[in-house]
Design an enzyme around this catalytic site. Structure first.
Site, PDB file in Angstrom:
ATOM      1  CE  LYS A  19      11.141   4.099  -8.459  1.00 28.33           C
ATOM      2  NZ  LYS A  19      10.343   4.041  -7.204  1.00 28.33           N
ATOM      3  NE  ARG A  94      16.980   3.750  -4.760  1.00 29.29           N
ATOM      4  CZ  ARG A  94      16.162   2.846  -5.311  1.00 29.29           C
ATOM      5  NH1 ARG A  94      16.215   2.577  -6.582  1.00 29.29           N
ATOM      6  NH2 ARG A  94      15.299   2.223  -4.549  1.00 29.29           N
ATOM      7  NE  ARG A 132       7.380  -3.891  -4.166  1.00 29.46           N
ATOM      8  CZ  ARG A 132       8.094  -2.775  -4.402  1.00 29.46           C
ATOM      9  NH1 ARG A 132       8.000  -2.157  -5.556  1.00 29.46           N
ATOM     10  NH2 ARG A 132       8.892  -2.302  -3.472  1.00 29.46           N
ATOM     11  NE  ARG A 165      11.823  -5.483  -3.428  1.00 29.86           N
ATOM     12  CZ  ARG A 165      11.944  -4.285  -3.991  1.00 29.86           C
ATOM     13  NH1 ARG A 165      11.291  -4.006  -5.105  1.00 29.86           N
ATOM     14  NH2 ARG A 165      12.711  -3.367  -3.455  1.00 29.86           N
ATOM     15  NE  ARG A 176      12.911  -0.189  -0.237  1.00 26.28           N
ATOM     16  CZ  ARG A 176      11.923  -0.916  -0.722  1.00 26.28           C
ATOM     17  NH1 ARG A 176      11.279  -1.773   0.051  1.00 26.28           N
ATOM     18  NH2 ARG A 176      11.569  -0.785  -1.978  1.00 26.28           N
TER      19      ARG A 176
HETATM   20  P1  ADP Z   1       8.156   0.961  -7.579  1.00 27.64           P
HETATM   21  O1  ADP Z   1       8.849   0.276  -8.730  1.00 27.64           O
HETATM   22  O2  ADP Z   1       8.034   2.441  -7.767  1.00 27.64           O
HETATM   23  O3  ADP Z   1       8.738   0.608  -6.232  1.00 27.64           O
HETATM   24  P2  ADP Z   1       5.953  -0.893  -8.194  1.00 27.64           P
HETATM   25  O4  ADP Z   1       5.724  -0.708  -9.639  1.00 27.64           O
HETATM   26  O5  ADP Z   1       6.677  -2.140  -7.767  1.00 27.64           O
HETATM   27  O6  ADP Z   1       6.650   0.423  -7.539  1.00 27.64           O
HETATM   28  O7  ADP Z   1       4.533  -0.823  -7.457  1.00 27.64           O
HETATM   29  C1  ADP Z   1       4.413  -0.940  -6.034  1.00 27.64           C
HETATM   30  C2  ADP Z   1       3.143  -1.727  -5.675  1.00 27.64           C
HETATM   31  O8  ADP Z   1       2.004  -0.939  -5.993  1.00 27.64           O
HETATM   32  C3  ADP Z   1       2.983  -3.034  -6.448  1.00 27.64           C
HETATM   33  O9  ADP Z   1       2.402  -3.968  -5.573  1.00 27.64           O
HETATM   34  C4  ADP Z   1       2.035  -2.667  -7.597  1.00 27.64           C
HETATM   35  O10 ADP Z   1       1.256  -3.782  -8.017  1.00 27.64           O
HETATM   36  C5  ADP Z   1       1.174  -1.581  -6.974  1.00 27.64           C
HETATM   37  N1  ADP Z   1       0.767  -0.527  -7.906  1.00 27.64           N
HETATM   38  C6  ADP Z   1       1.495   0.022  -8.926  1.00 27.64           C
HETATM   39  N2  ADP Z   1       0.811   1.007  -9.542  1.00 27.64           N
HETATM   40  C7  ADP Z   1      -0.389   1.107  -8.896  1.00 27.64           C
HETATM   41  C8  ADP Z   1      -1.541   1.954  -9.055  1.00 27.64           C
HETATM   42  N3  ADP Z   1      -1.581   2.906 -10.010  1.00 27.64           N
HETATM   43  N4  ADP Z   1      -2.573   1.765  -8.207  1.00 27.64           N
HETATM   44  C9  ADP Z   1      -2.525   0.818  -7.228  1.00 27.64           C
HETATM   45  N5  ADP Z   1      -1.466  -0.012  -7.028  1.00 27.64           N
HETATM   46  C10 ADP Z   1      -0.412   0.127  -7.843  1.00 27.64           C
HETATM   47  P1  AMP Z   2      14.278  -1.001  -5.779  1.00 28.99           P
HETATM   48  O1  AMP Z   2      14.039  -2.321  -6.421  1.00 28.99           O
HETATM   49  O2  AMP Z   2      14.419   0.108  -6.757  1.00 28.99           O
HETATM   50  O3  AMP Z   2      13.256  -0.704  -4.693  1.00 28.99           O
HETATM   51  O4  AMP Z   2      15.699  -1.101  -5.054  1.00 28.99           O
HETATM   52  C1  AMP Z   2      15.924  -2.059  -4.025  1.00 28.99           C
HETATM   53  C2  AMP Z   2      17.255  -1.767  -3.334  1.00 28.99           C
HETATM   54  O5  AMP Z   2      18.347  -1.940  -4.259  1.00 28.99           O
HETATM   55  C3  AMP Z   2      17.439  -0.357  -2.785  1.00 28.99           C
HETATM   56  O6  AMP Z   2      16.831  -0.182  -1.507  1.00 28.99           O
HETATM   57  C4  AMP Z   2      18.959  -0.249  -2.738  1.00 28.99           C
HETATM   58  O7  AMP Z   2      19.497  -0.960  -1.640  1.00 28.99           O
HETATM   59  C5  AMP Z   2      19.371  -0.991  -4.004  1.00 28.99           C
HETATM   60  N1  AMP Z   2      19.429  -0.050  -5.164  1.00 28.99           N
HETATM   61  C6  AMP Z   2      18.612  -0.035  -6.253  1.00 28.99           C
HETATM   62  N2  AMP Z   2      18.955   0.949  -7.097  1.00 28.99           N
HETATM   63  C7  AMP Z   2      20.003   1.593  -6.538  1.00 28.99           C
HETATM   64  C8  AMP Z   2      20.793   2.715  -6.901  1.00 28.99           C
HETATM   65  N3  AMP Z   2      20.569   3.389  -8.040  1.00 28.99           N
HETATM   66  N4  AMP Z   2      21.804   3.090  -6.071  1.00 28.99           N
HETATM   67  C9  AMP Z   2      22.052   2.419  -4.925  1.00 28.99           C
HETATM   68  N5  AMP Z   2      21.338   1.375  -4.509  1.00 28.99           N
HETATM   69  C10 AMP Z   2      20.312   0.950  -5.295  1.00 28.99           C
END
Ligand code: ADP
Ligand code: AMP
Ligand code: ZN
Length: 219
Positions: A19, A94, A132, A165, A176
């Protein structure tokens, strides 16, 4: 007189679906701000604000921060001038309470525009999250195998240090995913029923996912 329409795009998908990665690309293409509630919480954590301290206890376990805090934070963010044409939402709403609140916030501007669901399998989510790495200074997102920086541990964009992270460690990741299926996945049905859902295969290269999203958002 009614307000002009805005494009509020909600990206859905398990943690690790891509995302944030896709939101950054869409932001450039569509000229809409990228609103990541996770990023806002992490910014507050780093700067040791009251909100950051509150969020910390939930985030470290992989649980959701309480709705009243999160919803107010998003409502404030949407008031800012850069959101006057809409926004790309990443990580919000969420759960159903947040989705209902978001409907109310966006209703004067035509409501939610579209909800792409970026789909990947859980095993792939585990691989993506545990690999990541995030830039400490600019927030750019990498993967040690799938999207590595040119130099290990160093951001391509600004030379910042890449870190993992805390909540990307395996024990928290499992919770999660559990929280996603229990609380967030009902939104798939919620938006499907509103004819807003668009499924996209997230297990393709980053560029291909981007193209699929653009096809869904510009038709
Ligand atoms: P989200 O925001 O949904 O948690 P991220 O955008 O942070 O996901 O992506 C999660 C991990 O996967 C990151 O390390 C990113 O570089 C990697 N990633 C994202 N899109 C792809 C893809 N299409 N193929 C392989 N790895 C990806
Ligand atoms: P993310 O960066 O989207 O993976 O979110 C990291 C963490 O932030 C989550 O595991 C939650 O603890 C908190 N968080 C992010 N977005 C929300 C949301 N919309 N509602 C509640 N907690 C959130
Ligand atoms: Zn950087």
């Amino acid at each position: 007189m009614s307000e002009p329409q805005r494009k509020y795009i909600v990206l859905l998908g398990v943690p690790g679906a891509g995302k944030g990665t896709q939101a950054k690309l869409l932001k450039e293409k569509l000229g809409l701000p990228h609103i990541s509630t996770g990023d806002i919480f992490r910014f507050n954590l780093t700067h040791e604000t009251e909100l950051g301290r509150l969020a910390q206890s939930y985030m470290s376990k992989g649980n959701l921060v309480p709705d009243e805090v999160t919803i107010r934070m998003v409502a404030d963010r949407l008031q800012q001038a850069d959101c006057d044409r809409g926004a790309i939402m990443d990580g919000f709403p969420r759960n159903l309470e947040q989705a209902v609140a978001f409907d109310a916030m966006t209703a004067p501007y035509g409501g939610v525009y579209r909800v792409p669901l970026i789909h990947i399998e859980d095993e792939e989510a585990m691989r993506r999250i545990t690999g990541r790495r995030v830039c400490r200074t600019c927030g750019a997102v990498y993967h040690i195998d799938f999207n590595p920086p040119r130099r290990a541990g160093v951001c391509d964009i600004d030379g910042g240090e890449l870190y993992q992270r805390d909540d990307d460690k395996p024990a928290t990741v499992r919770n999660r995913l559990y929280v996603y299926y229990k609380q967030t996945s009902p939104l798939v049905g919620y938006y499907f029923a509103k004819h807003l859902l668009a499924r996209v295969d997230g297990e393709q290269p980053i560029d291909a996912v981007h193209e699929a999203l653009m096809a869904n958002l510009t038709d």
